[in-house]
Design a protein around this motif. Sequence first.
Motif, PDB file in Angstrom:
ATOM      1  N   GLY A 187       1.777 -10.821   3.486  1.00 16.86           N
ATOM      2  CA  GLY A 187       2.182 -12.447   4.045  1.00 16.86           C
ATOM      3  C   GLY A 187       2.172 -12.085   5.253  1.00 16.86           C
ATOM      4  N   VAL A 188       1.532 -12.831   6.217  1.00 12.81           N
ATOM      5  CA  VAL A 188       1.071 -12.437   7.870  1.00 12.81           C
ATOM      6  C   VAL A 188       1.939 -10.551   8.325  1.00 12.81           C
ATOM      7  CG1 VAL A 188       0.641 -14.921   7.455  1.00 12.81           C
ATOM      8  CG2 VAL A 188       2.575 -13.929   8.701  1.00 12.81           C
ATOM      9  N   TRP A 189       2.419 -10.486   7.850  1.00 18.77           N
ATOM     10  CA  TRP A 189       3.110  -9.407   8.759  1.00 18.77           C
ATOM     11  C   TRP A 189       2.922  -7.969   7.723  1.00 18.77           C
ATOM     12  CZ3 TRP A 189       5.732  -7.472   4.756  1.00 18.77           C
ATOM     13  CH2 TRP A 189       5.854  -8.246   3.353  1.00 18.77           C
ATOM     14  N   SER A 190       2.051  -8.002   6.871  1.00 17.55           N
ATOM     15  CA  SER A 190       1.366  -7.103   6.808  1.00 17.55           C
ATOM     16  C   SER A 190       0.480  -6.675   6.716  1.00 17.55           C
ATOM     17  CB  SER A 190       1.542  -7.166   4.511  1.00 17.55           C
ATOM     18  OG  SER A 190       1.527  -5.947   3.730  1.00 17.55           O
ATOM     19  N   SER A 191       0.344  -5.022   7.176  1.00 15.65           N
ATOM     20  CA  SER A 191      -1.457  -4.861   7.184  1.00 15.65           C
ATOM     21  C   SER A 191      -2.338  -4.779   5.811  1.00 15.65           C
ATOM     22  CB  SER A 191      -1.334  -4.307   8.245  1.00 15.65           C
ATOM     23  OG  SER A 191      -0.365  -2.500   7.883  1.00 15.65           O
ATOM     24  N   ASP A 192      -1.945  -4.883   5.039  1.00 18.33           N
ATOM     25  CA  ASP A 192      -2.000  -3.854   3.811  1.00 18.33           C
ATOM     26  C   ASP A 192      -3.391  -4.902   3.629  1.00 18.33           C
ATOM     27  OD1 ASP A 192       0.060  -2.691   3.778  1.00 18.33           O
ATOM     28  OD2 ASP A 192       0.929  -3.412   2.139  1.00 18.33           O
TER      29      ASP A 192
ATOM     30  N   VAL B  46      -4.426  -3.327  -6.898  1.00 13.44           N
ATOM     31  CA  VAL B  46      -5.081  -2.415  -6.351  1.00 13.44           C
ATOM     32  C   VAL B  46      -4.291  -2.167  -5.042  1.00 13.44           C
ATOM     33  CG1 VAL B  46      -8.046  -1.230  -5.833  1.00 13.44           C
ATOM     34  CG2 VAL B  46      -7.219  -2.989  -8.103  1.00 13.44           C
ATOM     35  N   PRO B  47      -3.281  -0.976  -6.149  1.00 19.98           N
ATOM     36  CA  PRO B  47      -2.789  -0.899  -4.467  1.00 19.98           C
ATOM     37  C   PRO B  47      -3.586  -0.172  -3.247  1.00 19.98           C
ATOM     38  CG  PRO B  47      -1.329   0.612  -5.856  1.00 19.98           C
ATOM     39  CD  PRO B  47      -3.102  -0.254  -6.138  1.00 19.98           C
ATOM     40  N   PHE B  48      -3.780  -0.420  -1.587  1.00 23.37           N
ATOM     41  CA  PHE B  48      -4.300  -0.228  -0.473  1.00 23.37           C
ATOM     42  C   PHE B  48      -4.695   1.139  -0.122  1.00 23.37           C
ATOM     43  CE2 PHE B  48      -0.444   0.159   1.402  1.00 23.37           C
ATOM     44  CZ  PHE B  48      -0.416   0.973   2.845  1.00 23.37           C
ATOM     45  N   MET B  49      -3.623   1.856  -0.673  1.00 26.01           N
ATOM     46  CA  MET B  49      -3.607   4.043  -0.850  1.00 26.01           C
ATOM     47  C   MET B  49      -4.781   3.931  -0.877  1.00 26.01           C
ATOM     48  SD  MET B  49      -1.159   3.145  -2.480  1.00 26.01           S
ATOM     49  CE  MET B  49       0.101   2.594  -1.530  1.00 26.01           C
ATOM     50  N   THR B  50      -5.476   3.191  -2.778  1.00 28.05           N
ATOM     51  CA  THR B  50      -6.418   3.404  -3.370  1.00 28.05           C
ATOM     52  C   THR B  50      -7.768   3.566  -3.217  1.00 28.05           C
ATOM     53  OG1 THR B  50      -6.430   2.009  -5.396  1.00 28.05           O
ATOM     54  CG2 THR B  50      -4.313   3.256  -5.724  1.00 28.05           C
ATOM     55  N   LEU B  51      -8.088   3.533  -1.883  1.00 25.90           N
ATOM     56  CA  LEU B  51      -8.441   2.504  -1.089  1.00 25.90           C
ATOM     57  C   LEU B  51      -9.514   3.204  -0.289  1.00 25.90           C
ATOM     58  CD1 LEU B  51      -8.979  -1.117  -1.948  1.00 25.90           C
ATOM     59  CD2 LEU B  51     -10.372   0.023  -3.725  1.00 25.90           C
ATOM     60  N   THR B  52      -9.086   4.016   0.136  1.00 24.40           N
ATOM     61  CA  THR B  52      -8.837   5.428   1.255  1.00 24.40           C
ATOM     62  C   THR B  52     -10.057   6.105   0.891  1.00 24.40           C
ATOM     63  OG1 THR B  52      -7.839   7.083   1.017  1.00 24.40           O
ATOM     64  CG2 THR B  52      -7.107   5.130   2.102  1.00 24.40           C
ATOM     65  N   ASP B  53     -10.948   6.693   1.582  1.00 28.97           N
ATOM     66  CA  ASP B  53     -11.825   7.791   1.451  1.00 28.97           C
ATOM     67  C   ASP B  53     -10.870   9.087   1.108  1.00 28.97           C
ATOM     68  OD1 ASP B  53     -10.753   8.607   3.363  1.00 28.97           O
ATOM     69  OD2 ASP B  53     -12.702   7.837   4.776  1.00 28.97           O
ATOM     70  N   GLU B  54      -9.421   9.591   0.993  1.00 34.00           N
ATOM     71  CA  GLU B  54      -8.839  10.277   0.408  1.00 34.00           C
ATOM     72  C   GLU B  54      -8.849  11.096  -0.564  1.00 34.00           C
ATOM     73  OE1 GLU B  54      -5.580  10.129   3.020  1.00 34.00           O
ATOM     74  OE2 GLU B  54      -6.515  10.340   4.598  1.00 34.00           O
ATOM     75  N   ASN B  55      -9.368   9.115  -1.334  1.00 37.20           N
ATOM     76  CA  ASN B  55      -8.978   9.575  -2.989  1.00 37.20           C
ATOM     77  C   ASN B  55      -9.699   9.653  -3.527  1.00 37.20           C
ATOM     78  OD1 ASN B  55      -7.566   8.571  -5.260  1.00 37.20           O
ATOM     79  ND2 ASN B  55      -7.687   5.941  -4.883  1.00 37.20           N
ATOM     80  N   ARG B  56      -9.758  10.786  -4.348  1.00 37.02           N
ATOM     81  CA  ARG B  56     -10.592  11.501  -4.986  1.00 37.02           C
ATOM     82  C   ARG B  56     -11.716  10.476  -6.406  1.00 37.02           C
ATOM     83  NH1 ARG B  56      -9.279  15.200  -9.404  1.00 37.02           N
ATOM     84  NH2 ARG B  56      -7.417  15.602  -9.619  1.00 37.02           N
ATOM     85  N   PHE B  57     -10.652   9.465  -6.626  1.00 36.06           N
ATOM     86  CA  PHE B  57     -11.092   8.324  -7.772  1.00 36.06           C
ATOM     87  C   PHE B  57     -11.083   6.874  -6.719  1.00 36.06           C
ATOM     88  CE2 PHE B  57      -8.099  11.616  -9.468  1.00 36.06           C
ATOM     89  CZ  PHE B  57      -8.715  11.607 -10.310  1.00 36.06           C
ATOM     90  N   ARG B  58     -11.881   7.163  -6.087  1.00 34.75           N
ATOM     91  CA  ARG B  58     -11.615   5.110  -5.013  1.00 34.75           C
ATOM     92  C   ARG B  58     -13.666   4.781  -5.586  1.00 34.75           C
ATOM     93  NH1 ARG B  58     -13.372   4.153   0.772  1.00 34.75           N
ATOM     94  NH2 ARG B  58     -14.266   5.842   1.142  1.00 34.75           N
TER      95      ARG B  58
ATOM     96  N   ILE C 129      -8.922  -3.955   3.200  1.00 37.01           N
ATOM     97  CA  ILE C 129     -10.526  -4.507   3.577  1.00 37.01           C
ATOM     98  C   ILE C 129     -11.535  -3.708   4.158  1.00 37.01           C
ATOM     99  CG2 ILE C 129     -12.080  -6.734   5.298  1.00 37.01           C
ATOM    100  CD1 ILE C 129      -9.443  -8.556   3.818  1.00 37.01           C
ATOM    101  N   ASN C 130     -10.835  -3.218   5.549  1.00 36.10           N
ATOM    102  CA  ASN C 130     -11.860  -2.173   6.357  1.00 36.10           C
ATOM    103  C   ASN C 130     -12.375  -1.076   5.558  1.00 36.10           C
ATOM    104  OD1 ASN C 130     -11.944  -3.380   9.420  1.00 36.10           O
ATOM    105  ND2 ASN C 130      -9.705  -3.254   8.466  1.00 36.10           N
ATOM    106  N   ASN C 131     -10.788  -0.388   4.295  1.00 40.85           N
ATOM    107  CA  ASN C 131     -11.290   0.474   3.066  1.00 40.85           C
ATOM    108  C   ASN C 131     -12.486   0.224   2.403  1.00 40.85           C
ATOM    109  OD1 ASN C 131     -10.101   2.613   4.833  1.00 40.85           O
ATOM    110  ND2 ASN C 131      -8.324   2.048   2.832  1.00 40.85           N
ATOM    111  N   LEU C 132     -13.152  -0.591   2.185  1.00 45.84           N
ATOM    112  CA  LEU C 132     -14.051  -1.054   1.632  1.00 45.84           C
ATOM    113  C   LEU C 132     -15.277  -1.834   1.940  1.00 45.84           C
ATOM    114  CD1 LEU C 132     -12.031  -3.708  -1.304  1.00 45.84           C
ATOM    115  CD2 LEU C 132     -13.345  -2.145  -2.093  1.00 45.84           C
TER     116      LEU C 132
END
Length: 207
Positions: free
Chosen positions: A166-171, A123-135, A176-179
């Motif tokens: 990994g620990v270097w990725s903010s994805d 579930v790519p992180f960008m699909t969980l933003t409120d901008e995604n009309r399919f969220r 989580i914050n979008n959820l």
Amino acid sequence: MILFQRMAGLMCALLLATSAAAQDVRITTFKDDSTFTLNGRTFTVTRDQNTAATLQGDFARTSRACPPNCIQPMIAATGVATYGELEVLGFMETKVTDGAGLLLDVRNPDAFATSSIPGAVNVPFMTLTDENRFRKDILRALGAVDAAGDTLDFTNAMSLTVFSGGVWSSDAITAINNLLSAGYPARKLSYYRGGMQAWLHVGLTVQ
């Protein structure tokens, strides 16, 4: 005395036989593998038995430009548990097997296609933003149901363990914050901070 010697010899033989049959690289002292079930399919996770193995490819890199690849905090958000490898395995053995949880790989589909943790769902992180009309459709697939006032009820939503590279990725933290912003309860979310790089670093099975 003779009986004691015979017993000692038997115990020694049993220990040698057990040692010969056991894996050299175990998950823990008393655990060879981890098995769980998802949608009727059984997955088994072990560790690479090659004690000379090293990381290869992109995950062998120790340094990435920051930003965007900055070291992430241990806590993703208030109330969200942070997991290591053993907790992820325990989550899969219990929540995933019981149909009450999912392991979410929130990297992009290309990265997911190269390899991921067995049983993980992309579930790519960008699909969980409120901008995604399919969220909302994604959230419904995770167990949320429609409630009054165009809101969602997460009472029976799945527990989720979220990870990325990994620990270097903010994805993962972004996901989580979008959820959370969508109403997902923090108690139903867990953060595997080490992600794919840590999973590979300890030689665990990938698919």
